[in-house]
Design an enzyme around this catalytic site. Sequence first.
Site, PDB file in Angstrom:
ATOM      1  N   LYS A  11      36.405 -16.887  -4.425  1.00 36.63           N
ATOM      2  CA  LYS A  11      37.611 -16.111  -4.924  1.00 36.63           C
ATOM      3  C   LYS A  11      38.043 -16.136  -6.491  1.00 36.63           C
ATOM      4  O   LYS A  11      37.535 -16.663  -7.154  1.00 36.63           O
ATOM      5  CB  LYS A  11      38.588 -16.649  -4.079  1.00 36.63           C
ATOM      6  CG  LYS A  11      38.484 -16.524  -2.624  1.00 36.63           C
ATOM      7  CD  LYS A  11      39.495 -17.469  -2.048  1.00 36.63           C
ATOM      8  CE  LYS A  11      39.614 -17.013  -0.542  1.00 36.63           C
ATOM      9  NZ  LYS A  11      40.708 -17.709   0.437  1.00 36.63           N
ATOM     10  N   PHE A  59      51.049 -14.905   5.689  1.00 37.43           N
ATOM     11  CA  PHE A  59      50.602 -14.985   4.306  1.00 37.43           C
ATOM     12  C   PHE A  59      49.641 -13.613   4.030  1.00 37.43           C
ATOM     13  O   PHE A  59      48.908 -13.742   2.671  1.00 37.43           O
ATOM     14  CB  PHE A  59      49.330 -16.303   4.421  1.00 37.43           C
ATOM     15  CG  PHE A  59      48.367 -15.984   5.317  1.00 37.43           C
ATOM     16  CD1 PHE A  59      47.311 -15.184   5.009  1.00 37.43           C
ATOM     17  CD2 PHE A  59      48.389 -16.890   6.727  1.00 37.43           C
ATOM     18  CE1 PHE A  59      46.219 -15.097   6.225  1.00 37.43           C
ATOM     19  CE2 PHE A  59      47.346 -16.597   7.614  1.00 37.43           C
ATOM     20  CZ  PHE A  59      46.414 -16.035   7.373  1.00 37.43           C
ATOM     21  N   ARG A  87      30.675 -23.428   6.382  1.00 32.91           N
ATOM     22  CA  ARG A  87      32.207 -24.177   6.629  1.00 32.91           C
ATOM     23  C   ARG A  87      32.066 -25.551   6.293  1.00 32.91           C
ATOM     24  O   ARG A  87      33.126 -25.888   5.480  1.00 32.91           O
ATOM     25  CB  ARG A  87      32.628 -23.543   7.938  1.00 32.91           C
ATOM     26  CG  ARG A  87      32.462 -22.062   8.182  1.00 32.91           C
ATOM     27  CD  ARG A  87      33.189 -21.652   9.234  1.00 32.91           C
ATOM     28  NE  ARG A  87      34.516 -21.656   9.266  1.00 32.91           N
ATOM     29  CZ  ARG A  87      35.344 -21.041   8.541  1.00 32.91           C
ATOM     30  NH1 ARG A  87      35.171 -20.074   7.852  1.00 32.91           N
ATOM     31  NH2 ARG A  87      36.775 -21.211   8.764  1.00 32.91           N
ATOM     32  N   THR A  93      40.592 -25.584   4.811  1.00 34.17           N
ATOM     33  CA  THR A  93      41.017 -24.398   4.352  1.00 34.17           C
ATOM     34  C   THR A  93      42.075 -25.065   3.232  1.00 34.17           C
ATOM     35  O   THR A  93      42.204 -24.386   2.101  1.00 34.17           O
ATOM     36  CB  THR A  93      42.073 -23.571   5.101  1.00 34.17           C
ATOM     37  OG1 THR A  93      41.046 -23.214   6.209  1.00 34.17           O
ATOM     38  CG2 THR A  93      42.634 -22.382   4.502  1.00 34.17           C
ATOM     39  N   ARG A 104      36.304 -26.638  -1.617  1.00 40.03           N
ATOM     40  CA  ARG A 104      37.611 -26.614  -1.548  1.00 40.03           C
ATOM     41  C   ARG A 104      38.213 -27.592  -2.260  1.00 40.03           C
ATOM     42  O   ARG A 104      39.386 -27.798  -2.830  1.00 40.03           O
ATOM     43  CB  ARG A 104      38.221 -26.002  -0.252  1.00 40.03           C
ATOM     44  CG  ARG A 104      37.838 -24.655   0.040  1.00 40.03           C
ATOM     45  CD  ARG A 104      38.346 -24.223   1.458  1.00 40.03           C
ATOM     46  NE  ARG A 104      38.165 -22.985   1.672  1.00 40.03           N
ATOM     47  CZ  ARG A 104      38.066 -22.370   2.785  1.00 40.03           C
ATOM     48  NH1 ARG A 104      38.199 -23.211   3.734  1.00 40.03           N
ATOM     49  NH2 ARG A 104      38.088 -20.976   2.947  1.00 40.03           N
ATOM     50  N   ASN A 114      41.994 -21.276  -2.723  1.00 39.49           N
ATOM     51  CA  ASN A 114      41.057 -22.263  -2.308  1.00 39.49           C
ATOM     52  C   ASN A 114      39.680 -22.108  -2.789  1.00 39.49           C
ATOM     53  O   ASN A 114      38.815 -22.700  -1.941  1.00 39.49           O
ATOM     54  CB  ASN A 114      41.453 -22.677  -0.923  1.00 39.49           C
ATOM     55  CG  ASN A 114      41.115 -21.452   0.148  1.00 39.49           C
ATOM     56  OD1 ASN A 114      40.318 -20.507  -0.308  1.00 39.49           O
ATOM     57  ND2 ASN A 114      41.223 -21.618   1.316  1.00 39.49           N
ATOM     58  N   HIS A 117      35.733 -18.017   0.608  1.00 29.75           N
ATOM     59  CA  HIS A 117      35.940 -17.639   1.735  1.00 29.75           C
ATOM     60  C   HIS A 117      34.442 -17.758   2.458  1.00 29.75           C
ATOM     61  O   HIS A 117      33.547 -17.258   1.784  1.00 29.75           O
ATOM     62  CB  HIS A 117      36.413 -16.232   1.742  1.00 29.75           C
ATOM     63  CG  HIS A 117      36.291 -15.426   3.150  1.00 29.75           C
ATOM     64  ND1 HIS A 117      37.414 -15.527   4.016  1.00 29.75           N
ATOM     65  CD2 HIS A 117      35.098 -14.744   3.459  1.00 29.75           C
ATOM     66  CE1 HIS A 117      36.797 -14.781   5.145  1.00 29.75           C
ATOM     67  NE2 HIS A 117      35.595 -14.293   5.044  1.00 29.75           N
TER      68      HIS A 117
END
Length: 140
Positions: A11, A59, A87, A93, A104, A114, A117
């Site tokens: 991100k 959000f 993951r 998250t 994260r 964070n 994705h």
Amino acid sequence: MSVQKTLSLIKPDAVAKNVTGSINSRFEQAGLKIVAQKRLHLTRSQAENFYKVHSDKAFYESLCEFMSSGPIIAQVLSGEDAVAKNRTIMGATNPANADIGTIRRDFGESIEHNAVHGSDSVENAAIEIAFFFSGLEIVE
């Protein structure tokens, strides 16, 4: 176990911090291969389309604003149980709840900012990968 593909997005917050190499190293050290990768800057419309599954959530607007605020790295990861493995590497998250040593926890700032994705299922991985990549761009 089966070889799977999953989408990973680094991100704008992590790209701005210049930690993309550190993040990619974690994927590779865990046995995932980066089989496609590109740097791009999503338009607001593209972010809205990608995250439309969340359009009814509180959000959604801020997420789309954030994801179109700067460059991202879109990539396809391949490997044994790639969805679940990615993951685990990413962590929870909310970075405050993520395990020590996860992406994260180490690079995220908040639930929204964070760092990464990742697809949440094999089915969604296929949809998300197709959003960013043509078959010709994915090279095993």
